[in-house]
Design an enzyme around this catalytic site. Structure first.
Site, PDB file in Angstrom:
ATOM      1  N   ARG A  53     -39.756 122.704  48.378  1.00  0.00           N
ATOM      2  CA  ARG A  53     -39.963 121.261  48.437  1.00  0.00           C
ATOM      3  C   ARG A  53     -38.760 120.499  48.990  1.00  0.00           C
ATOM      4  O   ARG A  53     -38.704 119.276  48.859  1.00  0.00           O
ATOM      5  CB  ARG A  53     -40.337 120.746  47.055  1.00  0.00           C
ATOM      6  CG  ARG A  53     -41.623 121.394  46.560  1.00  0.00           C
ATOM      7  CD  ARG A  53     -42.156 120.791  45.307  1.00  0.00           C
ATOM      8  NE  ARG A  53     -41.267 121.006  44.184  1.00  0.00           N
ATOM      9  CZ  ARG A  53     -41.510 120.535  42.963  1.00  0.00           C
ATOM     10  NH1 ARG A  53     -42.599 119.844  42.733  1.00  0.00           N
ATOM     11  NH2 ARG A  53     -40.672 120.757  41.992  1.00  0.00           N
ATOM     12  N   ASP A  54     -37.816 121.186  49.608  1.00  0.00           N
ATOM     13  CA  ASP A  54     -36.668 120.481  50.179  1.00  0.00           C
ATOM     14  C   ASP A  54     -36.217 121.169  51.459  1.00  0.00           C
ATOM     15  O   ASP A  54     -35.041 121.446  51.651  1.00  0.00           O
ATOM     16  CB  ASP A  54     -35.528 120.420  49.163  1.00  0.00           C
ATOM     17  CG  ASP A  54     -34.498 119.351  49.503  1.00  0.00           C
ATOM     18  OD1 ASP A  54     -34.848 118.412  50.245  1.00  0.00           O
ATOM     19  OD2 ASP A  54     -33.348 119.449  49.038  1.00  0.00           O
ATOM     20  N   LEU A  55     -37.153 121.424  52.358  1.00  0.00           N
ATOM     21  CA  LEU A  55     -36.822 122.062  53.631  1.00  0.00           C
ATOM     22  C   LEU A  55     -36.286 121.004  54.589  1.00  0.00           C
ATOM     23  O   LEU A  55     -36.947 120.006  54.868  1.00  0.00           O
ATOM     24  CB  LEU A  55     -38.064 122.740  54.226  1.00  0.00           C
ATOM     25  CG  LEU A  55     -37.849 123.493  55.522  1.00  0.00           C
ATOM     26  CD1 LEU A  55     -36.857 124.631  55.315  1.00  0.00           C
ATOM     27  CD2 LEU A  55     -39.151 124.034  56.044  1.00  0.00           C
TER      28      LEU A  55
END
Length: 66
Positions: free
Chosen positions: A19-21
């Site tokens: 969820r933090d690419l």
């Protein structure tokens, strides 16, 4: 790009949603050739059962702007 996509495919096969690419979470390592690794998986989320990461209940977690 192939390494990034291969990493995402592997995570999705494990039913893990990163969820933090973003560019800051991609490491390029030099060796015999270039190798790319995905980093900062601390807020990744495993999907349970038939859950989906898309839909009206998506949390929107991650870095703002990415």
């Amino acid at each position: 790009m192939r390494d990034i996509v291969a990493g995402l495919v592997h995570l999705h096969e494990l039913r893990i949603i990163p969820r933090d690419l973003k560019p800051h979470n991609v490491m390029i390592a030099k060796g015999k050739g270039l190798c790319v690794k995905l980093l900062e998986m601390g807020i990744s989320k495993p999907l349970v059962g038939d859950a989906s990461s898309l839909g009206p209940h998506a949390t929107g977690l991650g870095s703002s702007g990415w």
